[in-house]
Design a protein around this motif. Sequence first.
Motif, PDB file in Angstrom:
ATOM      1  N   LYS A  95       0.834  -1.208   0.000  1.00 23.85           N
ATOM      2  CA  LYS A  95       0.000   0.000   0.000  1.00 23.85           C
ATOM      3  C   LYS A  95       0.871   1.260   0.000  1.00 23.85           C
ATOM      4  N   LEU A  96       1.919   1.269   0.820  1.00 23.50           N
ATOM      5  CA  LEU A  96       2.779   2.443   0.913  1.00 23.50           C
ATOM      6  C   LEU A  96       3.627   2.651  -0.342  1.00 23.50           C
ATOM      7  N   ILE A  97       3.998   1.590  -1.017  1.00 24.07           N
ATOM      8  CA  ILE A  97       4.722   1.729  -2.285  1.00 24.07           C
ATOM      9  C   ILE A  97       3.846   2.479  -3.280  1.00 24.07           C
ATOM     10  N   ARG A  98       2.562   2.111  -3.362  1.00 21.97           N
ATOM     11  CA  ARG A  98       1.642   2.820  -4.266  1.00 21.97           C
ATOM     12  C   ARG A  98       1.538   4.294  -3.883  1.00 21.97           C
ATOM     13  N   GLU A  99       1.426   4.572  -2.585  1.00 21.25           N
ATOM     14  CA  GLU A  99       1.344   5.960  -2.119  1.00 21.25           C
ATOM     15  C   GLU A  99       2.624   6.730  -2.448  1.00 21.25           C
ATOM     16  N   ALA A 100       3.772   6.093  -2.253  1.00 18.83           N
ATOM     17  CA  ALA A 100       5.055   6.760  -2.507  1.00 18.83           C
ATOM     18  C   ALA A 100       5.245   7.066  -3.985  1.00 18.83           C
ATOM     19  N   VAL A 101       4.824   6.161  -4.843  1.00 18.77           N
ATOM     20  CA  VAL A 101       4.947   6.385  -6.285  1.00 18.77           C
ATOM     21  C   VAL A 101       4.031   7.529  -6.715  1.00 18.77           C
TER      22      VAL A 101
END
Length: 83
Positions: A28-34
């Motif tokens: 989930k955080l990878i998607r947010e960071a991208v």
Amino acid sequence: MTQRPDQTVLHVTSAEELHTAIDAEVTKLIREAVASPGGGILVTRHSHNAFSVQLTPEVPFGSSVELDLRVAGNETQATHTLP
């Protein structure tokens, strides 16, 4: 699991639950960071069954850091570059 605006706190009872919960939060955080670059992912172990996962500018974008706080004064840290 406890949601806070800046982090998610996970309380787990088994290794399988730990891996599943952390993998889901990191994904989930990878998607947010991208979508909004500006930091990396910090996974902190507070005790044998309590972890927090958060995006933070203290970790470089595209990286994740694991921090183990179980032994006071003897913190261990591992850094990973995300694919």
